[in-house]
Design a protein around this motif. Structure first.
Motif, PDB file in Angstrom:
ATOM      1  N   ASP A 119       0.812  -1.218   0.000  1.00 51.90           N
ATOM      2  CA  ASP A 119       0.000   0.000   0.000  1.00 51.90           C
ATOM      3  C   ASP A 119       0.847   1.269   0.000  1.00 51.90           C
ATOM      4  O   ASP A 119       0.370   2.349   0.327  1.00 51.90           O
ATOM      5  CB  ASP A 119      -0.955   0.014   1.189  1.00 51.90           C
ATOM      6  N   LEU A 120       2.132   1.149  -0.364  1.00 54.22           N
ATOM      7  CA  LEU A 120       3.029   2.305  -0.324  1.00 54.22           C
ATOM      8  C   LEU A 120       3.891   2.361  -1.577  1.00 54.22           C
ATOM      9  O   LEU A 120       4.492   1.360  -1.969  1.00 54.22           O
ATOM     10  CB  LEU A 120       3.925   2.226   0.916  1.00 54.22           C
ATOM     11  N   ILE A 121       3.928   3.557  -2.187  1.00 53.16           N
ATOM     12  CA  ILE A 121       4.826   3.850  -3.309  1.00 53.16           C
ATOM     13  C   ILE A 121       5.923   4.770  -2.795  1.00 53.16           C
ATOM     14  O   ILE A 121       5.645   5.774  -2.126  1.00 53.16           O
ATOM     15  CB  ILE A 121       4.061   4.516  -4.470  1.00 53.16           C
ATOM     16  N   GLU A 152      -5.042  11.566  -8.500  1.00 54.48           N
ATOM     17  CA  GLU A 152      -5.757  11.486  -7.227  1.00 54.48           C
ATOM     18  C   GLU A 152      -6.833  10.402  -7.194  1.00 54.48           C
ATOM     19  O   GLU A 152      -6.894   9.612  -6.233  1.00 54.48           O
ATOM     20  CB  GLU A 152      -6.376  12.847  -6.877  1.00 54.48           C
ATOM     21  N   PRO A 153      -7.714  10.297  -8.207  1.00 56.17           N
ATOM     22  CA  PRO A 153      -8.739   9.241  -8.135  1.00 56.17           C
ATOM     23  C   PRO A 153      -8.129   7.837  -8.070  1.00 56.17           C
ATOM     24  O   PRO A 153      -8.651   6.959  -7.375  1.00 56.17           O
ATOM     25  CB  PRO A 153      -9.534   9.441  -9.433  1.00 56.17           C
ATOM     26  N   ASP A 154      -7.028   7.635  -8.776  1.00 56.23           N
ATOM     27  CA  ASP A 154      -6.371   6.326  -8.794  1.00 56.23           C
ATOM     28  C   ASP A 154      -5.732   6.017  -7.441  1.00 56.23           C
ATOM     29  O   ASP A 154      -5.818   4.891  -6.939  1.00 56.23           O
ATOM     30  CB  ASP A 154      -5.314   6.295  -9.897  1.00 56.23           C
ATOM     31  N   LEU A 155      -5.066   7.024  -6.855  1.00 50.51           N
ATOM     32  CA  LEU A 155      -4.450   6.856  -5.537  1.00 50.51           C
ATOM     33  C   LEU A 155      -5.485   6.441  -4.501  1.00 50.51           C
ATOM     34  O   LEU A 155      -5.288   5.502  -3.728  1.00 50.51           O
ATOM     35  CB  LEU A 155      -3.810   8.171  -5.089  1.00 50.51           C
ATOM     36  N   LYS A 156      -6.610   7.149  -4.513  1.00 47.89           N
ATOM     37  CA  LYS A 156      -7.638   6.885  -3.511  1.00 47.89           C
ATOM     38  C   LYS A 156      -8.344   5.556  -3.766  1.00 47.89           C
ATOM     39  O   LYS A 156      -8.648   4.820  -2.817  1.00 47.89           O
ATOM     40  CB  LYS A 156      -8.622   8.049  -3.471  1.00 47.89           C
ATOM     41  N   ALA A 157      -8.589   5.246  -5.021  1.00 49.96           N
ATOM     42  CA  ALA A 157      -9.246   3.971  -5.342  1.00 49.96           C
ATOM     43  C   ALA A 157      -8.368   2.786  -4.951  1.00 49.96           C
ATOM     44  O   ALA A 157      -8.871   1.743  -4.513  1.00 49.96           O
ATOM     45  CB  ALA A 157      -9.576   3.916  -6.832  1.00 49.96           C
ATOM     46  N   ALA A 158      -7.051   2.961  -5.090  1.00 48.59           N
ATOM     47  CA  ALA A 158      -6.125   1.875  -4.763  1.00 48.59           C
ATOM     48  C   ALA A 158      -5.753   1.847  -3.285  1.00 48.59           C
ATOM     49  O   ALA A 158      -5.171   0.866  -2.809  1.00 48.59           O
ATOM     50  CB  ALA A 158      -4.859   2.001  -5.613  1.00 48.59           C
ATOM     51  N   GLY A 159      -6.072   2.915  -2.544  1.00 50.71           N
ATOM     52  CA  GLY A 159      -5.700   2.969  -1.130  1.00 50.71           C
ATOM     53  C   GLY A 159      -4.201   2.961  -0.929  1.00 50.71           C
ATOM     54  O   GLY A 159      -3.677   2.261  -0.066  1.00 50.71           O
ATOM     55  N   VAL A 160      -3.507   3.771  -1.732  1.00 48.59           N
ATOM     56  CA  VAL A 160      -2.044   3.793  -1.725  1.00 48.59           C
ATOM     57  C   VAL A 160      -1.543   5.148  -1.239  1.00 48.59           C
ATOM     58  O   VAL A 160      -2.083   6.190  -1.609  1.00 48.59           O
ATOM     59  CB  VAL A 160      -1.495   3.508  -3.141  1.00 48.59           C
ATOM     60  N   ARG A 161      -0.504   5.142  -0.411  1.00 54.22           N
ATOM     61  CA  ARG A 161       0.177   6.373  -0.013  1.00 54.22           C
ATOM     62  C   ARG A 161       1.481   6.512  -0.807  1.00 54.22           C
ATOM     63  O   ARG A 161       2.000   5.528  -1.343  1.00 54.22           O
ATOM     64  CB  ARG A 161       0.479   6.366   1.486  1.00 54.22           C
ATOM     65  N   ILE A 192      -4.805  17.624  -1.630  1.00 52.62           N
ATOM     66  CA  ILE A 192      -5.350  16.287  -1.889  1.00 52.62           C
ATOM     67  C   ILE A 192      -5.654  15.656  -0.538  1.00 52.62           C
ATOM     68  O   ILE A 192      -4.746  15.413   0.251  1.00 52.62           O
ATOM     69  CB  ILE A 192      -4.353  15.428  -2.690  1.00 52.62           C
ATOM     70  N   SER A 193      -6.903  15.396  -0.256  1.00 49.76           N
ATOM     71  CA  SER A 193      -7.298  14.936   1.074  1.00 49.76           C
ATOM     72  C   SER A 193      -6.824  13.513   1.343  1.00 49.76           C
ATOM     73  O   SER A 193      -6.583  12.724   0.426  1.00 49.76           O
ATOM     74  CB  SER A 193      -8.817  15.001   1.216  1.00 49.76           C
ATOM     75  N   GLY A 194      -6.671  13.209   2.628  1.00 47.45           N
ATOM     76  CA  GLY A 194      -6.354  11.850   3.022  1.00 47.45           C
ATOM     77  C   GLY A 194      -4.986  11.640   3.619  1.00 47.45           C
ATOM     78  O   GLY A 194      -4.640  10.511   3.986  1.00 47.45           O
ATOM     79  N   ASP A 195      -4.170  12.707   3.724  1.00 46.76           N
ATOM     80  CA  ASP A 195      -2.793  12.565   4.237  1.00 46.76           C
ATOM     81  C   ASP A 195      -2.069  11.429   3.523  1.00 46.76           C
ATOM     82  O   ASP A 195      -1.480  10.539   4.149  1.00 46.76           O
ATOM     83  CB  ASP A 195      -2.800  12.313   5.749  1.00 46.76           C
ATOM     84  N   LEU A 196      -2.090  11.478   2.204  1.00 44.85           N
ATOM     85  CA  LEU A 196      -1.541  10.396   1.381  1.00 44.85           C
ATOM     86  C   LEU A 196      -0.054  10.558   1.096  1.00 44.85           C
ATOM     87  O   LEU A 196       0.583   9.621   0.596  1.00 44.85           O
ATOM     88  CB  LEU A 196      -2.287  10.331   0.042  1.00 44.85           C
ATOM     89  N   PHE A 197       0.518  11.720   1.409  1.00 48.27           N
ATOM     90  CA  PHE A 197       1.886  12.009   0.985  1.00 48.27           C
ATOM     91  C   PHE A 197       2.818  12.185   2.177  1.00 48.27           C
ATOM     92  O   PHE A 197       2.480  12.796   3.185  1.00 48.27           O
ATOM     93  CB  PHE A 197       1.905  13.267   0.110  1.00 48.27           C
ATOM     94  N   GLY A 198       4.007  11.619   2.024  1.00 55.98           N
ATOM     95  CA  GLY A 198       5.021  11.731   3.051  1.00 55.98           C
ATOM     96  C   GLY A 198       6.404  11.712   2.435  1.00 55.98           C
ATOM     97  O   GLY A 198       6.571  11.923   1.229  1.00 55.98           O
ATOM     98  N   VAL A 199       7.390  11.429   3.269  1.00 53.49           N
ATOM     99  CA  VAL A 199       8.798  11.490   2.862  1.00 53.49           C
ATOM    100  C   VAL A 199       9.409  10.098   2.904  1.00 53.49           C
ATOM    101  O   VAL A 199       9.181   9.332   3.838  1.00 53.49           O
ATOM    102  CB  VAL A 199       9.584  12.431   3.789  1.00 53.49           C
ATOM    103  N   LYS A 222       6.653  13.239  11.639  1.00 50.79           N
ATOM    104  CA  LYS A 222       5.703  12.211  11.207  1.00 50.79           C
ATOM    105  C   LYS A 222       5.493  12.185   9.700  1.00 50.79           C
ATOM    106  O   LYS A 222       4.774  11.315   9.183  1.00 50.79           O
ATOM    107  CB  LYS A 222       4.358  12.421  11.908  1.00 50.79           C
ATOM    108  N   ARG A 223       6.096  13.106   8.992  1.00 50.42           N
ATOM    109  CA  ARG A 223       6.002  13.062   7.526  1.00 50.42           C
ATOM    110  C   ARG A 223       6.768  11.849   6.969  1.00 50.42           C
ATOM    111  O   ARG A 223       6.553  11.464   5.819  1.00 50.42           O
ATOM    112  CB  ARG A 223       6.568  14.333   6.907  1.00 50.42           C
TER     113      ARG A 223
END
Length: 312
Positions: A119-121, A152-161, A192-199, A222-223
Motif C-alpha cells: 500500500d506504499l509507493i 488522485e482518483p487512482d491513488l484513492k481507489a487503490a488505497g495507496v500512499r 489532496i485529502s487523506g494525508d496520502l503524501f510523506g517522505v 511524522k512526515r
C-alpha cells in the motif's frame, strides 16, 4: 522503536523479464535469511514480469509484504525519457508518465488479489532523474501538484500512499533540500485529502548533501513514511568505514525515536555489482558493494545495538 527490515530489488537484481521469477525468489529468500520481511519492488522500468509471476516469486522466497519504488529514468543519448515526464508542459510526455503510473496501480491491486500486502509507493516518483527543468521552485511545485492531482482518483481507489524521496545532487534537481521537501509534502496533503503524501528518508542522500541527519529527521517528523538506512558511500549502516552518526545525540536512530517513527520499513540500497555493471554511473565514486544479505545483516545489528526492535 519497531522497524521492519526490507530487502531492496537493486541490492540483488537488475532487469527481470517473464520467466525469471526464480531470480526474484532467490533474492527474497536471501533477504529473509537476514531478518527482512518486506521486499521493495521496482517499477516496470526494471521488473517486466507479470503481477502473477512477481507474487509467486515473493511467496516462494518467503515474503508476502512489498513496497513499490517508482522513478522516471532519463533517455539515453538525448532521447526522450522512456517512461514519460511527470513535470513536462507538453501533453505527450506528461500523459505517458500518468499512464505508466496508473499501470502501477493496476499491478499493485493485482498483487493484493494474489496475497501480497502492498500500500506504499516510494522513490523519486515525480520527476525525471537528473533533469534540470530550469524552472522556479514555485513552478516545479505547481507541476508536481498537477501530476498527483491527475492521479488522485487512482491513488484513492487503490488505497495507496506516496513517500517522495530526496536524492543526492545530480540525480535530484527538483526537491534538493529539506525546506522544499516539507513544502511539497505539506502542499500535496493540503490540496489532496487523506494525508496520502510523506517522505522517503534516505540517509545516504542526506549525507551526500551534507545535511545534518538529526536536525532533518526532527524537522520532518511524522512526515516520514519510509526509510533507506544506508551508510556513507551506500555502505551498510554502521558497517566498516561508514561515517554516518547512528547513535549520537544528533544521530539518525535517536532522532527517529524522538519523532515517534514506529512500524515503518527500512531497507538498504547498495546498488549491487549487477546494477553497476549495467549502469556504471550509479557506482561512480562509491566503494564496492557488500554482497547481500551481508548488508542487511549489518544494518539489523546496528539497529538492534541501538535499541530498535525488528518486527516481522
Amino acid at each position: 522503536m519497531n522497524i521492519r527490515l526490507g530487502g531492496h530489488w537493486l541490492a540483488f537484481l537488475w532487469t527481470l523479464v517473464a520467466g525469471q521469477g526464480h531470480l526474484l525468489t532467490d533474492a527474497v529468500a536471501k533477504a529473509k535469511s537476514a531478518g527482512a520481511s518486506v521486499f521493495e519492488l521496482i517499477f516496470h522500468a526494471l521488473n517486466q514480469m507479470s503481477a502473477t509471476e512477481t507474487a509467486s516469486a515473493l511467496k516462494a522466497g518467503g515474503m508476502s509484504r512489498a513496497i513499490m519504488c517508482i522513478f522516471f529514468p532519463p533517455g539515453k543519448d538525448n532521447a526522450p525519457p522512456p517512461l514519460g515526464d511527470p513535470l513536462s508542459d507538453e501533453e505527450s510526455p506528461f500523459q505517458q508518465a500518468v499512464t505508466n503510473f496508473r499501470q502501477t496501480f493496476g499491478f499493485i491491486l493485482e498483487l493484493r488479489t494474489l496475497g501480497i500486502e502492498i500500500d506504499l509507493i516510494v522513490g523519486p516518483s515525480c520527476w525525471v532523474l537528473g533533469k534540470d527543468y530550469e524552472l522556479s521552485q514555485d513552478e516545479l511545485n505547481r507541476r508536481i501538484l498537477r501530476f498527483y492531482q491527475t492521479l488522485e482518483p487512482d491513488l484513492k481507489a487503490a488505497g495507496v500512499r506516496v513517500a517522495i524521496e530526496l536524492l543526492r545532487a545530480g540525480e535530484d534537481r527538483v526537491v534538493q533540500n529539506i525546506d522544499t521537501t516539507i513544502q511539497i509534502v505539506d502542499m500535496l496533503n493540503s490540496k489532496i485529502s487523506g494525508d496520502l503524501f510523506g517522505v522517503h528518508y534516505d540517509s545516504f542522500h542526506f549525507e551526500e548533501r551534507r545535511f545534518e541527519q538529526g536536525v532533518c529527521i526532527r524537522r520532518l517528523g511524522k512526515r516520514i513514511f519510509h526509510l533507506h538506512l544506508n551508510g556513507s558511500g551506500r555502505r551498510p549502516a554502521g558497517g566498516q568505514d561508514d561515517t554516518i552518526d547512528w547513535s549520537g545525540q544528533n544521530g539518525v536512530i535517536p532522532a527517529l525515536k524522538e519523532v515517534g517513527v514506529d512500524g515503518l520499513t527500512a531497507t538498504n540500497e547498495p546498488f549491487c555489482a549487477l546494477v553497476r555493471a549495467n549502469s556504471p554511473e550509479l557506482g561512480t565514486g562509491l566503494p564496492d558493494p557488500v554482497d547481500e544479505p551481508g548488508g542487511i545483516n549489518t544494518t539489523r545489528q546496528t539497529l538492534e545495538k541501538n535499541g530498535v526492535t525488528i518486527i516481522q
